[in-house]
Write an enzyme that holds these catalytic residues in place. Structure first.
Site, PDB file in Angstrom:
ATOM      1  N   TYR A 472       0.875  -1.175   0.000  1.00 56.29           N
ATOM      2  CA  TYR A 472       0.000   0.000   0.000  1.00 56.29           C
ATOM      3  C   TYR A 472       0.911   1.223   0.000  1.00 56.29           C
ATOM      4  CZ  TYR A 472      -3.811  -3.158   1.400  1.00 56.29           C
ATOM      5  OH  TYR A 472      -4.734  -4.175   1.458  1.00 56.29           O
ATOM      6  N   ARG A 473       1.674   1.332  -1.035  1.00 55.38           N
ATOM      7  CA  ARG A 473       2.724   2.352  -1.150  1.00 55.38           C
ATOM      8  C   ARG A 473       2.198   3.730  -0.782  1.00 55.38           C
ATOM      9  NH1 ARG A 473       7.853   1.069  -1.857  1.00 55.38           N
ATOM     10  NH2 ARG A 473       7.352  -0.305  -3.617  1.00 55.38           N
TER      11      ARG A 473
END
Length: 543
Positions: A472-473
């Site tokens: 979930y950059r």
């Protein structure tokens, strides 16, 4: 007569002169590919430039976050779509020779668009692996070799094609490209039973910074450790994973039960925090939280949807829920008994009756303008904290939260078994999303909202470090500067994604890619060539 090495030196010199005189990066790249390839190939047909009619379609084909497709977003000089492992090898060699920065895309799901946009370096190209999607399932060996451009949905289908009692514990979103998905960990609805996708990898093949193809034996255990959860595009280009298949029952049961604030949602969710990580490991109950209108009224409420998969039949599930989570009020009519492959479709949000063949399309059903963040929770949030959360969710147009339970097998791995460190003691993971459809127009408003929500959650989530999920950059956590990656800067996000594993990842990076060929806004940095030791660098971060 000239020696073979002299002939090679002359050829390379001629290539350098030829490339220097060429008009464009793509033309130079094709010349370089042809020079270094053993066989002639129609490379021009595999390259798309902005002059190609198909360029926009290829660029946008798998990109999930529309924020990074707006006209102002940086665009690549060209996109290269290799047809073989050897094409990927020469692409690495030629990107280095030409000095063009390389972005690697398997499924296009990077939350900050890092697989198809470079905010810090230009010129850049995209190496798009979408044509490398072979899957070879071996039921007798309980394994499969899968190519990086395949989607996880295609993997599930090819397993199902061979067996109704085998599966693989990876993503809930079926259009994820397996190349990047597994490098970040790869969680899914069977994680409490079997762990992550990355926990179930037994071999791999990648192209390293020298353009060599390495399998597990050739790369060594340190690099094999790093690529299973250490994040994508820092150590090489993944070509293949060899995965271990897991047993699944003939009958799998699923359900979705929704409770609103008016139906005691706050008390039920408070109880879920204690139950979900400790319940039978065959059961995965995630919670999808969002505002909803109340009947025909103009006001809004909060709904909590309990979306679940159980590896077994309905009667046993009812018994488990009666003993552990009666507060939800689950009944037999809430339950759907099905097969494992159809449970995959159900959890992914496909309508009932959708044929499994839809998984072969490999297309994302989720394309939005969005900003996302993540947290890990180690102590149950009190009801007062939840009530404050509801107030903030009701302020935003289209927010979404997804809470995924941990426990079970996830607690049995140590934090250092692979780089993914979020293990024993984690109750659940939170994904925060703000979604919108009006492009850049109001993006700042929505991004500001999610940042404020993230700040509000600080007292209730993990600390020292505040943990985050690398897949979930989130570039809010920090970024590498243009043309440089600094260990000291990278600790800001490295410790949040990897905890103490970050330092080992840095050591591996320094060994296998000291020149930092594979880099992006949040790639693992190598230590400086000056030879400063990691311990010295760590002490500087404490000053």
């Amino acid at each position: 007569m000239l020696s073979p090495s002299s002939h090679l030196a002359i050829l390379i010199l001629l290539l350098s002169v030829s490339l220097a005189a060429s008009a464009s990066y793509d033309e130079n790249f094709v010349q370089c590919l042809s020079f270094y390839s053993d066989k002639a190939a129609p490379f021009y047909a595999l390259i798309y430039t902005p002059k190609n009619v198909s360029f926009s379609n290829i660029l946008e084909s798998s990109a999930q976050n529309l924020r990074y497709l707006v006209p102002s977003a940086p665009k690549p000089e060209f996109i290269f779509t290799p047809l073989s492992d050897s094409h990927v090898q020469v692409a690495v060699t030629c990107s280095k020779k030409l000095g063009i920065h390389l972005r690697i895309r398997s499924g296009g799901h990077d939350y900050e668009g890092l697989s198809y946009v470079s905010e810090v370096e230009a010129p850049f190209m995209i190496l798009d692996l979408s044509k490398l999607r072979a899957i070879d399932v071996d039921i007798k060996d309980n394994s499969a070799w899968i190519q990086a451009g395949a989607t996880i949905g295609e993997v599930y289908y090819r397993i199902y094609e061979k067996s109704s009692v085998h599966g693989f514990p990876a993503g809930l979103c079926t259009s994820l490209g397996v190349g990047g998905h597994i490098t970040g960990g790869a969680y899914g609805s069977m994680m409490r039973k079997y762990g992550l996708g990355a926990d179930n990898v037994v071999d791999a093949k990648l192209v390293d910074a020298n353009g060599q193809i390495l399998d597990r034996e050739a790369m060594g255990e340190d690099l094999f450790w790093a690529i299973r959860g250490g994040g994508g595009a820092s150590f090489g280009i993944l070509l293949w994973w060899k995965i271990k298949l897991v047993p699944v029952p003939e009958t799998v049961t699923v359900f979705t039960v929704t409770r609103s604030l008016e139906q005691d949602a706050t008390k039920i969710l408070h109880r879920w925090q204690e139950v979900a990580p400790a319940i039978d490991e065959d059961l995965f109950i995630r919670v999808i939280i969002q505002p909803a209108t109340v009947g025909n009224k103009t006001g809004r409420t909060i709904t909590t949807s309990y979306n679940a998969q159980f590896l077994g039949g309905a009667e046993r599930l009812l018994q488990v829920m009666k003993e552990s989570f009666p507060e939800l009020g689950l009944t037999r009519k809430d339950l759907l008994e099905t097969s494992w492959i159809k449970s995959v479709l159900y959890i992914a949000g496909y309508p009932n009756g959708t044929p499994p063949e839809v998984l072969l399309q490999g297309k994302s059903t989720f394309k939005n303008y969005f900003k996302a963040k993540s947290d890990f929770v180690r102590e149950a949030i009190p009801e007062t904290g939840l009530e404050g959360l509801w107030q903030r969710l009701l302020e935003e147009d289209s927010p979404l939260m997804i809470w995924n339970p941990y426990g079970g097998m996830m607690s049995k791995f140590s934090e250092s078994d692979i780089p993914f460190p979020h293990r024993n003691g984690t109750l659940y993971k939170i994904q925060y999303l703000s979604l919108w459809q009006d492009g850049d127009k109001n993006a700042t408003k929505h991004i500001d909202w999610i940042r404020k929500l993230y700040n509000y959650m600080t007292p209730y989530v993990s600390k020292f470090p505040r943990e985050a999920y690398v897949n979930y950059r989130d570039l809010d956590l920090g970024m590498n500067k243009k043309n440089s990656t600094s260990y000291i800067q990278a600790t800001s996000w490295g410790n949040m994604y990897f905890k103490d594993n970050f330092n080992r990842l840095v050591k591996v990076k320094t060994k296998v890619d000291p020149d930092n060929v594979f880099r992006h806004e949040q790639s693992i940095p190598p230590l400086p060539v000056s030879g400063m030791k990691l311990q010295d660098m760590k002490s500087k971060t404490l000053e």
